[in-house]
Design a protein around this motif. Structure first.
Motif, mmCIF file in Angstrom:
data_model
loop_
_atom_site.group_PDB
_atom_site.id
_atom_site.type_symbol
_atom_site.label_atom_id
_atom_site.label_comp_id
_atom_site.label_asym_id
_atom_site.label_seq_id
_atom_site.Cartn_x
_atom_site.Cartn_y
_atom_site.Cartn_z
ATOM 1 N N GLU A 100 115.916 34.290 59.835
ATOM 2 C CA GLU A 100 115.093 35.410 60.304
ATOM 3 C C GLU A 100 114.483 36.170 59.136
ATOM 4 O OE1 GLU A 100 118.094 37.449 62.346
ATOM 5 O OE2 GLU A 100 118.322 35.898 63.855
ATOM 6 N N ASP A 101 114.141 35.385 58.108
ATOM 7 C CA ASP A 101 113.647 36.033 56.896
ATOM 8 C C ASP A 101 112.397 36.867 57.146
ATOM 9 O OD1 ASP A 101 114.639 36.358 54.416
ATOM 10 O OD2 ASP A 101 113.231 34.961 53.480
ATOM 11 N N GLY A 102 111.501 36.323 57.992
ATOM 12 C CA GLY A 102 110.274 37.063 58.290
ATOM 13 C C GLY A 102 110.583 38.365 58.990
ATOM 14 N N LEU A 103 111.515 38.320 59.926
ATOM 15 C CA LEU A 103 111.921 39.518 60.662
ATOM 16 C C LEU A 103 112.538 40.541 59.710
ATOM 17 C CD1 LEU A 103 111.785 40.346 63.564
ATOM 18 C CD2 LEU A 103 114.088 39.443 63.906
ATOM 19 N N ARG A 104 113.350 40.021 58.768
ATOM 20 C CA ARG A 104 113.986 40.908 57.811
ATOM 21 C C ARG A 104 112.924 41.627 56.967
ATOM 22 N NH1 ARG A 104 117.872 39.327 52.803
ATOM 23 N NH2 ARG A 104 115.875 38.520 52.073
ATOM 24 N N ALA A 105 111.904 40.868 56.569
ATOM 25 C CA ALA A 105 110.828 41.475 55.775
ATOM 26 C C ALA A 105 110.118 42.567 56.565
ATOM 27 C CB ALA A 105 109.831 40.397 55.342
ATOM 28 N N GLN A 106 109.935 42.302 57.870
ATOM 29 C CA GLN A 106 109.275 43.315 58.704
ATOM 30 C C GLN A 106 110.114 44.586 58.816
ATOM 31 O OE1 GLN A 106 108.075 41.754 62.522
ATOM 32 N NE2 GLN A 106 107.067 40.005 61.562
ATOM 33 N N VAL A 107 111.412 44.372 58.919
ATOM 34 C CA VAL A 107 112.300 45.541 58.998
ATOM 35 C C VAL A 107 112.198 46.355 57.708
ATOM 36 C CG1 VAL A 107 114.706 46.284 59.077
ATOM 37 C CG2 VAL A 107 113.904 44.517 60.647
ATOM 38 N N ILE A 108 112.195 45.642 56.580
ATOM 39 C CA ILE A 108 112.136 46.346 55.291
ATOM 40 C C ILE A 108 110.820 47.129 55.174
ATOM 41 C CG2 ILE A 108 112.021 46.038 52.790
ATOM 42 C CD1 ILE A 108 113.904 43.589 53.216
ATOM 43 N N VAL A 109 109.714 46.469 55.535
ATOM 44 C CA VAL A 109 108.404 47.142 55.467
ATOM 45 C C VAL A 109 108.403 48.380 56.358
ATOM 46 C CG1 VAL A 109 105.968 46.925 56.106
ATOM 47 C CG2 VAL A 109 107.074 45.112 54.794
ATOM 48 N N THR A 110 108.942 48.230 57.568
ATOM 49 C CA THR A 110 108.978 49.369 58.488
ATOM 50 C C THR A 110 109.821 50.508 57.922
ATOM 51 O OG1 THR A 110 108.827 47.774 60.290
ATOM 52 C CG2 THR A 110 109.382 50.039 60.885
ATOM 53 N N LEU A 111 110.962 50.130 57.333
ATOM 54 C CA LEU A 111 111.836 51.175 56.791
ATOM 55 C C LEU A 111 111.188 51.888 55.610
ATOM 56 C CD1 LEU A 111 115.297 49.355 56.966
ATOM 57 C CD2 LEU A 111 114.542 51.282 58.348
ATOM 58 N N TYR A 112 110.381 51.157 54.844
ATOM 59 C CA TYR A 112 109.644 51.785 53.753
ATOM 60 C C TYR A 112 108.555 52.708 54.288
ATOM 61 C CZ TYR A 112 111.139 49.693 49.311
ATOM 62 O OH TYR A 112 111.828 49.391 48.174
ATOM 63 N N ALA A 113 107.805 52.190 55.274
ATOM 64 C CA ALA A 113 106.583 52.884 55.695
ATOM 65 C C ALA A 113 106.841 54.042 56.652
ATOM 66 C CB ALA A 113 105.633 51.884 56.355
ATOM 67 N N LEU A 114 107.818 53.888 57.537
ATOM 68 C CA LEU A 114 107.980 54.857 58.630
ATOM 69 C C LEU A 114 108.103 56.311 58.148
ATOM 70 C CD1 LEU A 114 108.047 54.963 61.704
ATOM 71 C CD2 LEU A 114 110.530 54.743 61.595
ATOM 72 N N PRO A 115 109.018 56.590 57.202
ATOM 73 C CA PRO A 115 109.145 57.999 56.803
ATOM 74 C C PRO A 115 107.859 58.548 56.182
ATOM 75 C CG PRO A 115 110.954 56.687 55.928
ATOM 76 C CD PRO A 115 109.953 55.723 56.476
ATOM 77 N N VAL A 116 107.187 57.715 55.396
ATOM 78 C CA VAL A 116 105.993 58.167 54.684
ATOM 79 C C VAL A 116 104.824 58.355 55.646
ATOM 80 C CG1 VAL A 116 104.288 57.480 52.971
ATOM 81 C CG2 VAL A 116 106.712 57.140 52.511
ATOM 82 N N VAL A 117 104.582 57.346 56.472
ATOM 83 C CA VAL A 117 103.441 57.421 57.399
ATOM 84 C C VAL A 117 103.646 58.556 58.403
ATOM 85 C CG1 VAL A 117 102.189 56.191 59.199
ATOM 86 C CG2 VAL A 117 102.838 54.996 57.110
ATOM 87 N N ALA A 118 104.837 58.630 58.970
ATOM 88 C CA ALA A 118 105.112 59.692 59.947
ATOM 89 C C ALA A 118 104.962 61.062 59.299
ATOM 90 C CB ALA A 118 106.516 59.522 60.526
ATOM 91 N N GLY A 119 105.492 61.199 58.092
ATOM 92 C CA GLY A 119 105.415 62.489 57.400
ATOM 93 C C GLY A 119 103.980 62.907 57.143
ATOM 94 N N ILE A 120 103.177 61.963 56.660
ATOM 95 C CA ILE A 120 101.795 62.312 56.316
ATOM 96 C C ILE A 120 100.987 62.634 57.568
ATOM 97 C CG2 ILE A 120 99.635 61.350 55.428
ATOM 98 C CD1 ILE A 120 101.339 60.023 53.230
ATOM 99 N N ILE A 121 101.158 61.836 58.618
ATOM 100 C CA ILE A 121 100.392 62.113 59.848
ATOM 101 C C ILE A 121 100.779 63.479 60.414
ATOM 102 C CG2 ILE A 121 100.061 61.404 62.250
ATOM 103 C CD1 ILE A 121 100.142 58.519 61.321
#
Lengths: 333, 312
Positions: B39-60
């Motif tokens: 599930e390497d692709g899924l793992r990468a998606q989780v990592i990207v989401t965990l990186y992006a979520l706090p930043v994107v949500a905060g800025i919006i």
């Protein structure tokens, strides 16, 4: 939901400080000057009309008075306190912007709840009654309302905070005639009880004629006139003479020369003698408010300090202030 | 006023919440199945989401508080009510900040377990460090504050958001690469032999490097024998330097570990790794979180000053 200001202050003669007082107010923008040396008073308890063409500085003045815009220079106070943009809390001053900004995705009743939360005074019963009376659905999203209904919501939000001074920027613009008279009547009925001072801007003079008791004419960022409506009516005379005749006595606001006649807008305490029966043929007419306003807006300016010979200056803009702008005896170009 | 803030940010909070639930669900599934390799692709998606979520949500959410109001002129409504601009900003902001911080904190708590469960490197190593512990909450608050600040300078919501993204990424890069390593004393380990360099240093091939394998190696290279770091002003020498200094080898293909050892020895160099051990995880976490929270407070303070002075 405390009670509003005490009733009975409307038009009280010789009462306290003016509701709005500005001196040498100026606002310069990169694209030009909105206000230049603007000075006048609005007495407490009156319903004042702020008229002038687009770009005369009406909106800028109202935003400054509401504490939204910082003037470049000059002094302004509202309800006896200096207006400092963004610092003081304009609790007792209500303001409705020209563009009537509201939260498009919020319902009307959500706006009521929101504005109630942001004010010490809030009359929910009055707001609901007024909106019902104005046929605005409370559960509708504001973005779905017509422009006229949004204006009704904006004015209601302002009224329900029970302000002592209401600043309304073009509240009737882009409304159909029915909505216009409906909103105006509702507004008058509410402020009549409370003695609230209202300053409303408009470029449609006919809306203001029957209701306003004070007139401020802004032209090119200056107050060309500021005085009670009764004085405006009684002191302005339309004098019709032969084309080549001398100016009539009094201050000439504007003159319009036709093929044979000249029509003078004259300001004087007493009307000039009407000799329309005689050979000289001077006819004195009662001008409409619109004619008076147009005369001030089209008459030539003298610029700051250029008063007429008799020094009786037109319009006591800013009681005793010498920086008064009036029209001189020159013709229209 | 709390209701006002909630009402204006309801949609955003719900969408961010949906993302959070989805990422937590995916982490639960991948973390317990043990079959993450497939599930390497899924793992990468989780990592990207965990990186992006706090930043994107905060800025919006941050730009909504200031730039959107100013762009749509609703600040003219808000600023002419019976509260000061300062109180308006603070009361618009704190419910969002609190709700977001709680949400991000909950996701990070799961992520802290997950990075170990899927063997994503130890927690102190950069990828795991960035998405676990308390720093995501601080990243969220920093992004929120930068959104607020950008929106109090720029009236355009999109532009303010873009500026806030650039500022947030820049601050993350600077702190992550230059500041984090110095938040606790750096340790050094000299190696008897240089690691193989086929794909960067491979610690597992070097005896006695169990600690390094669990640590975050912040700098490494050849330094003079007797030192654990380069002479001040000089860089950590990398293996390519040896090619120039030991002319007996002319082609990279001839490089062997024995040759590296001999060459380094003849130049009086040995290989040293500077590292932060796993045990420093919470010190670094709290230090970095402190930096971002302090930065956020500063940005909000500046935004208050700017908004109080701003003229419509």
């Amino acid at each position: 939901m405390t009670a509003g200001p005490l009733p009975g202050t409307r038009g009280a003669p010789g009462s306290d400080a003016p509701a709005v007082k500005c001196r040498a107010l100026a606002k310069h923008y990169l694209r030009g000057d909105a206000l230049v040396d603007c000075s006048f008073d609005v007495p407490a308890g009156c319903l004042a009309a702020l008229v002038g063409p687009n770009g005369a500085g009406k909106s800028t003045f109202l935003r400054i008075a509401a504490g939204l815009t910082r003037p470049t220079s000059g002094y302004i106070e509202a309800l006896g306190e200096p207006v400092l943009s963004g610092r003081t809390v304009p609790v007792r001053v209500g303001y409705v912007d020209q563009l009537r900004p509201l939260y498009r995705r919020l319902r009307v009743d959500e706006h009521l709840r929101m504005v109630a939360a942001m004010n010490q005074q809030w009359d929910q019963a009055m707001a609901v009654r007024l909106l019902r009376q104005l046929e605005v659905p409370l559960r509708a999203r504001v973005g779905r309302l017509s422009v006229g209904q949004q204006a009704k919501v904006a004015v209601t939000l302002c009224l329900a905070t029970r302000p002592e001074l209401m600043l309304l920027d073009e509240p009737l613009a882009s409304l159909d005639p029915v909505s216009r008279s409906m909103l105006m009547r509702a507004l008058l009925a509410e402020v009549a009880e409370t003695g609230t001072t209202v300053v409303l801007s408009s470029h449609i003079v006919s809306d203001l004629d029957p209701v306003c008791d004070h007139l401020v004419i802004l032209r090119d960022g200056r107050a060309a006139l500021s005085e009670p409506m009764d004085d405006v009516r009684s002191r302005h005379h339309l004098v019709v003479t032969d084309r080549g005749s001398e100016p009539p006595p009094g201050d000439v606001v504007a003159v319009e020369r036709g093929a044979r006649q000249a029509r003078w807008m004259v300001r004087s305490d007493e009307p000039p003698a009407d000799t329309s029966g005689g050979a000289a043929g001077v006819e004195v007419l009662r001008p409409s408010l619109e004619e008076i306003v147009v005369a001030y807006l089209t008459g030539r300016h003298t610029g700051s300090g250029g008063t007429d010979g008799d020094g009786e200056g037109a319009g006591r803009a800013g009681a005793g202030d010498p920086d008064l702008v009036i029209a001189d005896k020159g013709e229209r170009a | 006023m709390t209701w006002v803030s909630w009402r204006l940010h309801r949609t955003q909070l719900l969408i961010a919440g949906a993302f959070a639930v989805a990422v937590v669900g995916t982490m639960s599934a991948t973390g317990t199945s043990g079959a993450w390799v497939q599930e390497d692709g899924l793992r990468a998606q989780v990592i990207v989401t965990l990186y992006a979520l706090p930043v994107v949500a905060g800025i919006i959410m941050g730009t909504t508080v200031t730039a959107r109001e100013r762009e749509r002129l609703t600040n003219r409504l808000a600023w002419t009510q019976g509260i000061s601009r300062t109180r308006w900003l603070v009361s618009s902001l704190w419910p969002v900040a609190l709700a977001g911080a709680v949400g991000v904190g909950a996701v990070s708590a799961v992520a802290t377990w997950w990075v170990d469960a899927v063997h994503l490197g130890t927690r102190i190593q950069p990828t795991s460090f960035d998405i676990s512990g308390v720093v995501p909450v601080a990243y969220f608050l920093g992004a929120l504050a930068l959104g607020v600040l950008a929106g109090s300078v720029l009236r355009n919501e999109g532009l303010a958001g873009a500026v806030a993204v650039v500022a947030t990424v820049a601050s993350r890069v600077v702190v992550g690469s230059d500041v984090r390593a110095h938040l606790a004393p750096v340790r050094h380990q000299a190696l008897a032999t240089a690691p193989p360099f086929d794909l960067g240093p491979i610690w597992s091939a070097v005896p006695g490097t169990a600690t390094l394998q669990d640590s975050w190696v912040v700098a490494q290279g050849f330094v003079p024998v007797g030192r654990t770091s380069p002479v001040p002003g000089h860089p950590w020498l990398q293996v390519n330097v040896l090619y120039d200094r030991c002319p007996s080898v002319t082609q990279a293909a001839q490089v062997s570990r024995d040759w590296v050892r001999e060459c380094a020895g003849s130049l009086h160099l040995h290989y040293v790794a500077a590292y932060q051990p796993l045990g420093h995880y919470w010190v670094l976490q709290l230090g970095e979180a402190g930096i971002f929270v302090a930065g956020a407070a500063l940005a909000v303070g500046l935004a208050v000053l700017l908004l109080r002075r701003s003229s419509e």
